[in-house]
Design an enzyme around this catalytic site. Sequence first.
Site: not given
Ligand code: XIL
Length: 332
Positions: A134, A177, A213, A242, A244
């Site tokens: 990020e 990422n 996400h 990641e 979802d």
């Molecule tokens: C999130 C986790 O799922 C949580 O448990 C934590 O409290 C905060 O981070 N982008 C990312 C991840 O790269 O590391 C994040 O994960 C979600 C967003």
Amino acid sequence: MRNHARKGLKVGVAVAGGGHLNADGSIDGLSDQQRAVIAREFSSLSPENQTKWEFLHPEQGRYNFAGGDTIFEFAAQHGQVVRGHTLFWHSQNPEWLEQGQFSEGELREILRDHILTVAGRYRGRVQQWDVANEVFHEDGTLRLEGNIWLRELGPEILADAFRWAAEADPHAYLFFNDYNVEGLNAKSDAYFELAHKLREQGVRVDGFSAQAHLSLAYPFPDTMAANFARFDKAGFHTAVTELDVRGPVPAYTVAANMSEENRVIQAEWYGRVADICSATPGCLSLTVWGLLDEQSWVPGVFPGEGDALMFEGDFAKKPAYYALRSALHAGR
Ligand code: XIL
């Protein structure tokens, strides 16, 4: 699930929580059933929190590998690879780091030591490292204020981070990422340029990954296939890290479900993402960000949205599970 993907494509899950959950972050702390499902369904594990700075490096000069180690051991026992996450980020850094008064030289040394120590410990056991997470804003400018490393040490520190990671673990694929980079946009353009620039400088950057996400409140990122294809053609690996797909839920409780109609759309989206990854030859993995909705980070961060993963609390499979599996299977 894990055996349905084409050769070279791992199917992953984020494990062990411990961030937004009040858990110790050890995979041993999960229920037997949860561990059995993780072992059976997935071929890649991502520590959801345990390889972040705040967990690994609680005090200056003191590392705590307990939670991370349990995940690596579990993966080794079950023939799974691990995605390391993450060595360079603006978030989930320990307070001693963010609040400390360090000179530029000291900060550089702290970062170098962390990368060499962490990537060195897990050398040879990580398939992909999210070296930098990020680092760009939506408009494609670097996150210069919020990220301690970029703010204090300047953009050149990114090249060093990748160099140190390469030195510590020559076997891991080294990734950028981010979120909102699924499709073609200013942010993914910025990664495309930066990855080329670093490569021209002789810095090894192996891949670019999209967190994915996704929310049903927005359209599906239609240019995702084109975006993955351009990185692929340029010789960079890709990954979905990641995944979802959250939707509107009636109440602010972790177990609230979206409508059946939305679950059908959600399932379609899981399938589309799998199609894209399968069709991109260098796409190494597709990872979902957690197993059970009850433990997902989504409800805590996006009030009114949830139901984003593939399994109900009782491990019943949602339409998204079957859509992902058949899309992976079709991509073989
Ligand atoms: C999130 C986790 O799922 C949580 O448990 C934590 O409290 C905060 O981070 N982008 C990312 C991840 O790269 O590391 C994040 O994960 C979600 C967003």
